[in-house]
Design a protein around this motif. Structure first.
Motif, mmCIF file in Angstrom:
data_model
loop_
_atom_site.group_PDB
_atom_site.id
_atom_site.type_symbol
_atom_site.label_atom_id
_atom_site.label_comp_id
_atom_site.label_asym_id
_atom_site.label_seq_id
_atom_site.Cartn_x
_atom_site.Cartn_y
_atom_site.Cartn_z
ATOM 1 N N ASP A 91 8.632 -18.598 -12.281
ATOM 2 C CA ASP A 91 8.079 -19.945 -12.405
ATOM 3 C C ASP A 91 7.788 -20.545 -11.024
ATOM 4 O O ASP A 91 6.691 -21.033 -10.772
ATOM 5 C CB ASP A 91 9.024 -20.855 -13.182
ATOM 6 C CG ASP A 91 9.051 -20.550 -14.664
ATOM 7 O OD1 ASP A 91 8.262 -19.705 -15.128
ATOM 8 O OD2 ASP A 91 9.876 -21.166 -15.369
ATOM 9 N N ASP A 92 8.789 -20.499 -10.131
ATOM 10 C CA ASP A 92 8.578 -21.030 -8.789
ATOM 11 C C ASP A 92 7.566 -20.194 -8.020
ATOM 12 O O ASP A 92 6.714 -20.733 -7.315
ATOM 13 C CB ASP A 92 9.893 -21.087 -8.010
ATOM 14 C CG ASP A 92 10.806 -22.214 -8.471
ATOM 15 O OD1 ASP A 92 10.318 -23.141 -9.155
ATOM 16 O OD2 ASP A 92 12.004 -22.160 -8.147
ATOM 17 N N GLY A 93 7.650 -18.884 -8.144
ATOM 18 C CA GLY A 93 6.714 -18.008 -7.438
ATOM 19 C C GLY A 93 5.272 -18.263 -7.843
ATOM 20 O O GLY A 93 4.364 -18.248 -7.001
ATOM 21 N N PHE A 94 5.044 -18.503 -9.121
ATOM 22 C CA PHE A 94 3.688 -18.794 -9.568
ATOM 23 C C PHE A 94 3.232 -20.160 -9.071
ATOM 24 O O PHE A 94 2.073 -20.331 -8.672
ATOM 25 C CB PHE A 94 3.571 -18.683 -11.091
ATOM 26 C CG PHE A 94 2.172 -18.914 -11.611
ATOM 27 C CD1 PHE A 94 1.080 -18.254 -11.072
ATOM 28 C CD2 PHE A 94 1.950 -19.806 -12.642
ATOM 29 C CE1 PHE A 94 -0.209 -18.475 -11.544
ATOM 30 C CE2 PHE A 94 0.669 -20.033 -13.121
ATOM 31 C CZ PHE A 94 -0.411 -19.371 -12.570
ATOM 32 N N LEU A 95 4.114 -21.129 -9.039
ATOM 33 C CA LEU A 95 3.772 -22.435 -8.465
ATOM 34 C C LEU A 95 3.378 -22.255 -6.998
ATOM 35 O O LEU A 95 2.352 -22.768 -6.558
ATOM 36 C CB LEU A 95 4.941 -23.412 -8.586
ATOM 37 C CG LEU A 95 4.781 -24.744 -7.852
ATOM 38 C CD1 LEU A 95 3.570 -25.527 -8.355
ATOM 39 C CD2 LEU A 95 6.056 -25.563 -7.964
ATOM 40 N N TYR A 96 4.159 -21.513 -6.242
ATOM 41 C CA TYR A 96 3.871 -21.318 -4.818
ATOM 42 C C TYR A 96 2.580 -20.508 -4.627
ATOM 43 O O TYR A 96 1.849 -20.721 -3.664
ATOM 44 C CB TYR A 96 5.033 -20.639 -4.113
ATOM 45 C CG TYR A 96 6.369 -21.341 -4.304
ATOM 46 C CD1 TYR A 96 6.440 -22.699 -4.616
ATOM 47 C CD2 TYR A 96 7.555 -20.638 -4.195
ATOM 48 C CE1 TYR A 96 7.667 -23.333 -4.801
ATOM 49 C CE2 TYR A 96 8.783 -21.262 -4.373
ATOM 50 C CZ TYR A 96 8.828 -22.605 -4.678
ATOM 51 O OH TYR A 96 10.044 -23.225 -4.859
ATOM 52 N N ILE A 148 1.120 -35.676 -15.923
ATOM 53 C CA ILE A 148 0.881 -34.240 -15.830
ATOM 54 C C ILE A 148 1.876 -33.675 -14.838
ATOM 55 O O ILE A 148 2.542 -34.428 -14.127
ATOM 56 C CB ILE A 148 -0.576 -33.876 -15.420
ATOM 57 C CG1 ILE A 148 -0.882 -34.341 -13.998
ATOM 58 C CG2 ILE A 148 -1.575 -34.401 -16.414
ATOM 59 C CD1 ILE A 148 -2.172 -33.770 -13.437
ATOM 60 N N SER A 149 1.983 -32.379 -14.798
ATOM 61 C CA SER A 149 2.965 -31.761 -13.918
ATOM 62 C C SER A 149 2.351 -30.576 -13.203
ATOM 63 O O SER A 149 1.496 -29.882 -13.746
ATOM 64 C CB SER A 149 4.176 -31.302 -14.737
ATOM 65 O OG SER A 149 5.067 -30.584 -13.927
ATOM 66 N N ARG A 150 2.846 -30.342 -12.013
ATOM 67 C CA ARG A 150 2.418 -29.166 -11.244
ATOM 68 C C ARG A 150 3.277 -27.957 -11.567
ATOM 69 O O ARG A 150 2.977 -26.864 -11.147
ATOM 70 C CB ARG A 150 2.421 -29.487 -9.753
ATOM 71 C CG ARG A 150 3.757 -29.838 -9.192
ATOM 72 C CD ARG A 150 3.668 -30.484 -7.821
ATOM 73 N NE ARG A 150 3.548 -31.919 -8.010
ATOM 74 C CZ ARG A 150 2.986 -32.763 -7.158
ATOM 75 N NH1 ARG A 150 2.522 -32.342 -6.031
ATOM 76 N NH2 ARG A 150 2.900 -34.036 -7.436
ATOM 77 N N GLU A 151 4.344 -28.161 -12.308
ATOM 78 C CA GLU A 151 5.276 -27.072 -12.605
ATOM 79 C C GLU A 151 4.635 -26.007 -13.506
ATOM 80 O O GLU A 151 3.770 -26.305 -14.327
ATOM 81 C CB GLU A 151 6.540 -27.626 -13.253
ATOM 82 C CG GLU A 151 7.322 -28.561 -12.363
ATOM 83 C CD GLU A 151 7.801 -27.935 -11.066
ATOM 84 O OE1 GLU A 151 8.126 -26.733 -11.042
ATOM 85 O OE2 GLU A 151 7.848 -28.664 -10.056
ATOM 86 N N THR A 152 5.099 -24.781 -13.366
ATOM 87 C CA THR A 152 4.600 -23.654 -14.146
ATOM 88 C C THR A 152 4.848 -23.862 -15.639
ATOM 89 O O THR A 152 5.900 -24.334 -16.037
ATOM 90 C CB THR A 152 5.269 -22.354 -13.661
ATOM 91 O OG1 THR A 152 4.883 -22.150 -12.288
ATOM 92 C CG2 THR A 152 4.854 -21.151 -14.482
ATOM 93 N N CYS A 153 3.856 -23.520 -16.414
ATOM 94 C CA CYS A 153 3.847 -23.610 -17.881
ATOM 95 C C CYS A 153 3.764 -25.049 -18.392
ATOM 96 O O CYS A 153 3.945 -25.288 -19.581
ATOM 97 C CB CYS A 153 5.027 -22.892 -18.516
ATOM 98 S SG CYS A 153 5.026 -21.115 -18.258
ATOM 99 N N SER A 154 3.467 -25.995 -17.529
ATOM 100 C CA SER A 154 3.325 -27.378 -17.996
ATOM 101 C C SER A 154 1.950 -27.623 -18.610
ATOM 102 O O SER A 154 1.778 -28.547 -19.399
ATOM 103 C CB SER A 154 3.571 -28.363 -16.851
ATOM 104 O OG SER A 154 2.571 -28.245 -15.859
ATOM 105 N N ASN A 155 0.991 -26.793 -18.287
ATOM 106 C CA ASN A 155 -0.344 -26.894 -18.875
ATOM 107 C C ASN A 155 -0.334 -26.044 -20.149
ATOM 108 O O ASN A 155 -0.930 -24.969 -20.218
ATOM 109 C CB ASN A 155 -1.394 -26.403 -17.877
ATOM 110 C CG ASN A 155 -2.809 -26.689 -18.306
ATOM 111 O OD1 ASN A 155 -3.051 -27.163 -19.408
ATOM 112 N ND2 ASN A 155 -3.750 -26.373 -17.430
ATOM 113 N N VAL A 156 0.356 -26.529 -21.165
ATOM 114 C CA VAL A 156 0.663 -25.725 -22.355
ATOM 115 C C VAL A 156 -0.583 -25.232 -23.090
ATOM 116 O O VAL A 156 -0.548 -24.188 -23.724
ATOM 117 C CB VAL A 156 1.585 -26.478 -23.337
ATOM 118 C CG1 VAL A 156 2.957 -26.693 -22.725
ATOM 119 C CG2 VAL A 156 0.985 -27.792 -23.800
ATOM 120 N N ALA A 157 -1.695 -25.932 -22.963
ATOM 121 C CA ALA A 157 -2.926 -25.481 -23.609
ATOM 122 C C ALA A 157 -3.427 -24.150 -23.028
ATOM 123 O O ALA A 157 -4.185 -23.444 -23.683
ATOM 124 C CB ALA A 157 -4.010 -26.537 -23.473
ATOM 125 N N CYS A 158 -2.951 -23.820 -21.834
ATOM 126 C CA CYS A 158 -3.419 -22.596 -21.163
ATOM 127 C C CYS A 158 -2.376 -21.482 -21.159
ATOM 128 O O CYS A 158 -2.508 -20.499 -20.423
ATOM 129 C CB CYS A 158 -3.826 -22.949 -19.733
ATOM 130 S SG CYS A 158 -5.224 -24.071 -19.673
#
Length: 163
Positions: A91-96, A148-158
């Motif tokens: 999760d963090d790695g994908f955010l970075y 909205i959030s920048r965190e991983t998996c927060s864009n649940v539609a995607c």
């Protein structure tokens, strides 16, 4: 602050780094070697993000908040499973990794957004993800949430399969 100014500030930060134009073109063209990729990440961490931080630190509260809102939106927009398949990471790695995509500039961001296969794995820019948020908090106090959030998996539609 609008998206054009947001990207312009990032491009201006890149102008402080000499000799990286070819690496950025190679990144965009999908021809970046592993050694050049490591050098590009180092340039982001050591030169580009600090140069951007210096400029952001001079902005008034409204503009700094505006930069952060756009950054959050850009990170959220590319929080997608199809991009994660190419960037990888926890999760963090994908955010970075998404931080790297934004910090690389508009051309690379747009290319990855349009064709996730253009993304490279294991390239991260952690500092970019919260740069403006941290600066705002230090200078002006709490920055209100946007919904909205920048965190991983927060864009649940995607992220197919997430509820």
């Amino acid at each position: 602050m609008d998206a054009s100014r947001f990207w312009s500030l990032i491009e201006d930060a890149w102008k402080t780094v000499e000799g990286r134009a070819k690496a950025r073109r190679d990144l965009l063209d999908g021809r970046l070697s592993d050694i050049a990729a490591e050098d590009l990440v180092a340039a982001m961490d050591e030169d580009v993000v600090p140069a951007l931080a210096d400029v952001l630190d001079e902005l008034p509260a409204e503009e700094l908040a505006g930069f952060d809102r756009i950054l959050e939106q850009k990170l959220h927009e590319i929080d997608r499973q199809d991009i994660h398949e190419h960037v990888g990471g926890s999760d963090d790695g994908f955010l970075y990794g998404r931080g790297f995509i934004v910090a690389a500039g508009k051309a690379y961001y747009d290319a990855v957004n349009a064709d996730p296969a253009r993304a490279m794995s294991d390239l991260e820019c952690e500092e970019m993800c919260y740069l403006s948020w941290h600066l705002y908090e230090e200078k002006f106090g709490h920055l209100p949430a946007t919904g909205i959030s920048r965190e991983t998996c927060s864009n649940v539609a995607c992220w197919p399969g997430l509820d």
